[in-house]
Design a protein around this motif. Structure first.
Motif, short mmCIF file in Angstrom:
data_model
loop_
_atom_site.label_atom_id
_atom_site.label_comp_id
_atom_site.label_asym_id
_atom_site.label_seq_id
_atom_site.Cartn_x
_atom_site.Cartn_y
_atom_site.Cartn_z
N THR A 1 -12.60 8.40 -11.75
CA THR A 1 -11.55 7.76 -10.94
C THR A 1 -12.15 6.73 -9.99
N TRP A 2 -13.31 7.06 -9.43
CA TRP A 2 -13.88 6.22 -8.37
C TRP A 2 -14.59 5.00 -8.92
N LEU A 3 -14.83 4.97 -10.21
CA LEU A 3 -15.28 3.73 -10.84
C LEU A 3 -14.11 2.76 -10.92
N SER A 4 -12.96 3.25 -11.32
CA SER A 4 -11.76 2.40 -11.32
C SER A 4 -11.44 1.93 -9.90
N HIS A 5 -11.56 2.82 -8.95
CA HIS A 5 -11.31 2.50 -7.55
C HIS A 5 -12.25 1.39 -7.07
N TYR A 6 -13.48 1.39 -7.55
CA TYR A 6 -14.45 0.35 -7.21
C TYR A 6 -13.92 -1.03 -7.62
N TYR A 7 -13.38 -1.14 -8.82
CA TYR A 7 -12.82 -2.42 -9.27
C TYR A 7 -11.61 -2.80 -8.43
N LEU A 8 -10.79 -1.82 -8.09
CA LEU A 8 -9.60 -2.10 -7.29
C LEU A 8 -10.00 -2.63 -5.91
N LEU A 9 -10.99 -1.99 -5.27
CA LEU A 9 -11.42 -2.42 -3.95
C LEU A 9 -12.06 -3.80 -3.99
N ARG A 10 -12.79 -4.07 -5.05
CA ARG A 10 -13.39 -5.40 -5.18
C ARG A 10 -12.32 -6.48 -5.17
N ARG A 11 -11.23 -6.21 -5.90
CA ARG A 11 -10.12 -7.16 -5.93
C ARG A 11 -9.45 -7.25 -4.55
N ALA A 12 -9.26 -6.11 -3.90
CA ALA A 12 -8.63 -6.11 -2.58
C ALA A 12 -9.44 -6.95 -1.59
N ARG A 13 -10.75 -6.82 -1.65
CA ARG A 13 -11.59 -7.58 -0.74
C ARG A 13 -11.53 -9.08 -1.06
N GLU A 14 -11.46 -9.42 -2.33
CA GLU A 14 -11.38 -10.82 -2.73
C GLU A 14 -10.17 -11.53 -2.13
N VAL A 15 -9.08 -10.79 -1.93
CA VAL A 15 -7.87 -11.42 -1.40
C VAL A 15 -7.69 -11.16 0.10
N GLY A 16 -8.73 -10.64 0.75
CA GLY A 16 -8.72 -10.57 2.21
C GLY A 16 -8.22 -9.29 2.83
N VAL A 17 -8.06 -8.22 2.04
CA VAL A 17 -7.61 -6.94 2.60
C VAL A 17 -8.73 -6.32 3.42
N LYS A 18 -8.39 -5.81 4.59
CA LYS A 18 -9.35 -5.10 5.43
C LYS A 18 -8.99 -3.62 5.59
N ILE A 19 -7.73 -3.30 5.45
CA ILE A 19 -7.26 -1.91 5.58
C ILE A 19 -6.44 -1.57 4.35
N LEU A 20 -6.83 -0.51 3.65
CA LEU A 20 -6.16 -0.15 2.41
C LEU A 20 -5.58 1.25 2.53
N PHE A 21 -4.27 1.36 2.33
CA PHE A 21 -3.58 2.65 2.43
C PHE A 21 -3.59 3.37 1.09
N SER A 22 -3.61 4.68 1.15
CA SER A 22 -3.68 5.51 -0.05
C SER A 22 -2.79 6.74 0.13
N GLY A 23 -2.37 7.31 -0.99
CA GLY A 23 -1.60 8.56 -0.96
C GLY A 23 -2.47 9.79 -1.10
N LEU A 24 -3.79 9.63 -0.98
CA LEU A 24 -4.71 10.77 -1.09
C LEU A 24 -4.31 11.87 -0.12
N GLY A 25 -4.32 13.09 -0.60
CA GLY A 25 -3.91 14.24 0.21
C GLY A 25 -2.48 14.68 -0.05
N GLY A 26 -1.69 13.81 -0.68
CA GLY A 26 -0.29 14.16 -0.92
C GLY A 26 -0.13 15.34 -1.86
N ASP A 27 -0.96 15.41 -2.90
CA ASP A 27 -0.85 16.54 -3.83
C ASP A 27 -1.18 17.85 -3.14
N GLU A 28 -2.24 17.85 -2.34
CA GLU A 28 -2.65 19.09 -1.68
C GLU A 28 -1.64 19.50 -0.61
N CYS A 29 -1.09 18.54 0.11
CA CYS A 29 -0.10 18.87 1.14
C CYS A 29 1.21 19.37 0.54
#
Length: 621
Positions: A342-370
């Protein structure tokens, strides 16, 4: 996201600032821009890089120096309380606010913070140091004690910049990673892959006086369930959850600039995105990963939420990445092997986010456990119904479970549920048992000497009188959430991005786990209170989605095709075969079975590749 590093010695030492600078610069670009404080005699030094707002993570005053990695989301509230306590001075950063809170209230200040943080506080006169970590462990904080000194950093790799640090391998960690399931890598919250490197546990605080042999560690926060004003219906639960989750999102929005949102087809990320767009009054940049393999592709499920909330929608198709090359590249900043693909895919996603100027990225992590959203949680829900004697409801839910979720690979029926009652649960006290089948599946592939030296099985945490709540608690603090936070944190830091997780706001976690168990499901539909809470915001397709894909990747096929020869070359290498971790004959058998399509050993092989490449990186330190 302000990397921190430093040390405290029991005696004066030369070149302290130089050594501390060498440590913090190993954190990357943020480390090279760090501010620093040190004792004139050189017996302590502390450095912190700039945060996401380019404000320093370092503060000094009233005989204390504080370094902060992370964010205090309720800074305005804490600052107002400080004003009421007589602190009348400008508080221009989270670090300044945290420092004066500590000066005013001491360690009790931690209870006032709603944030994701690792912090270090040094008393200048005594050299005594305190380290503390946020409640859910979103930020990591590592330390090493040697010769009466303590070294600490927000990244393990920073420690290697100090001559006292020894990267000796922890073979128990190697055993768990090489031969078991990713859920068990973090079963010892204070340990790492290195024998002498520890981490402050979630909700933990450490105190150390120079010259001591070991620190004093305590929990400044533990999760307790609510006892009063519990919801009396699923609709009441939904109202409470909506209010808390919206506030958690609001606190994390900051000034609303440079934001991005990950999006899958599930409820969690879409709920966060929906609430944020409503609070901000405009659509937001959204990021997703899709695949050409239909089993893993979520594009159709993502599209309704993307059309409702995204501007723009950055959808990244990912196909046949050079798997071993990318893993090797990621290990340069991960310091430890990665938990899942999963975190290899996430690496590509973050690379794209940084390319377009994102500094803060929100995630739903923890929703399944909660919200008890994982498929296997059904079994523990059934266990609670069985213990409570709610036979009619149990039969109804099992029948609905079989109807909605049955598959040839993973059958769902009454016998499967009954087997789980004895295999995974002790029904007399609501206690859960480790899944020995999952834990031990690949242990026969390990070198026999390693196998014999590490034969004790991790135990499950069972603090509550509920199979389901204990299972969710186990995942939040020991199994699924910690390795995901570790991987997310290193990926994000590599691109100068700060991840934010509204579902891991401690108030949301406490409320969700306190919701009575029988409100959490409805006719085998998971996350029932969350679905009710978001009924007026989410597209119908998301609300009615019952098939859980998860953010998985088709790595089994990537290994069989584009990376097959690289895998064979790695497992045939002399370095791998003399490593003393695996039995080469057993590995050869599994590799052949996988590449010929006779079995799917993807997760085992993913871990094998990571571990071998990590060992090779380690040799370069």
């Amino acid at each position: 996201m302000s990397p921190v590093a430093g040390f405290v010695y029991p005696h004066p030492a030369p070149l302290s600032e130089h050594t501390c600078r060498r440590m913090i610069e190993r954190a990357g670009p943020q480390g090279r821009e760090a501010d620093m404080a040190s004792a004139e005699e050189g017996d302590w030094a502390l450095a912190a890089g700039p945060g996401i707002e380019q404000k320093t993570g370092l503060a000094r005053g009233a005989g204390h120096v504080l370094a902060l990695d992370g964010t205090i989301y309720n800074r305005a509230e804490v600052a107002a309380d400080l004003g009421g306590a007589g602190v009348n001075r400008p508080l221009d950063s989270d670090a300044e606010t945290a420092l004066w809170a500590w000066v005013t209230w001491g360690p009790d200040a931690l209870d006032r913070f709603n944030g994701d943080f690792g912090l270090a506080v040094i008393e200048e006169e005594s050299g005594r140091i305190f380290l503390a970590r946020d409640r859910l462990g979103v930020r990591r904080l590592f330390y090493l004690v040697a010769r009466g000194s303590i070294l600490f950093a927000s990244r393990i790799g920073c420690l290697w910049g100090h001559p006292l640090a020894d990267p000796e391998v922890d073979w128990r960690a190697v055993y768990l990673y090489a031969g078991t399931h990713y859920r068990y890598f973090h079963s010892r919250p204070e340990r790492t892959f290195f024998e002498h490197v520890r981490q402050v546990p979630q909700g933990g605080a450490l105190e150390f006086t120079p010259g001591e042999d070991s620190p004093r560690i305590r929990r400044w926060w533990t999760l307790g369930l609510l006892e009063d004003d519990l919801p009396q219906s699923a609709d009441e639960a939904a109202l409470g959850l909506r209010s808390l989750l919206a506030d958690a999102v609001s606190l994390r929005l900051g000034d609303g600039k440079d934001l991005g949102f990950t999006l899958s087809s599930g409820m969690d990320s879409s709920s966060v995105c929906a609430l944020a767009t409503g609070l901000l009054g405009k659509r937001q940049p959204v990021f997703s990963i899709t695949y050409r393999e239909q089993e893993f592709d979520e594009e159709a499920g993502i599209r309704p939420a993307a059309l409702a909330f995204a501007d723009p929608w950055h959808n990244l198709p990912l196909a046949d990445p050079p798997l071993l090359d990318v893993i090797d590249r990621m290990l340069t900043f991960h310091d430890e092997p990665l938990c899942t693909v999963t975190w290899l895919s996430h690496y590509y996603l973050l690379r794209r986010a940084r390319e377009v100027g994102v500094k803060i990225l929100f995630s739903g992590l923890g929703g399944d456990e909660c919200n008890a959203g994982e498929y296997e949680y059904f079994l523990f829900f059934f266990g609670d119904l069985q213990r409570a004697g709610r036979v009619d409801l149990l039969d109804q839910e099992i029948a609905a479970w079989a109807r909605l979720h049955d598959s040839a690979q993973y059958p769902k029926n009454k016998q499967v549920a009954r087997d789980a009652f004895t295999r995974l649960m002790d029904p007399t006290i609501g206690r859960n048992l480790i899944d020995l089948d999952r834990y031990s599946l690949y242990l026969p592939c390990l070198d026999q000497e390693l196998l014999k030296s590490q034969d004790h099985v991790p135990q499950m945490a069972n603090p509550f009188d509920s199979h389901l709540i204990n299972r969710c608690y186990q995942d939040l603090f020991f199994e699924t959430t910690p390795p995901c936070l570790a991987a997310d944190g290193r990926n994000a830091a590599a691109f100068g991005i700060e991840s934010r997780f509204p579902f891991l706001d401690h108030r949301v976690v406490q409320y969700c786990l306190s919701i009575p168990v029988h409100f959490k499901y409805h006719q085998a539909v998971t996350k029932w209170p969350l679905r009710r809470a978001m009924a007026d915001l989410l597209p119908r397709e998301n609300l009615e989605q019952t098939l859980k894909v998860g953010w998985n990747a088709p790595a089994a096929d990537w290994l069989r095709f584009g990376s097959a020869q690289d895998l064979r070359d790695l497992t045939a290498s002399a370095a791998f075969r003399r490593r003393g971790v695996y039995r080469p004959d057993q590995v050869d058998k599994l590799v052949t079975e996988h590449l010929e399509g006779r079995a799917n050993h993807m997760m085992f092989l993913w871990q094998l590749i990571n571990l071998e490449l990590w060992f090779r990186r380690l040799a370069e330190l």
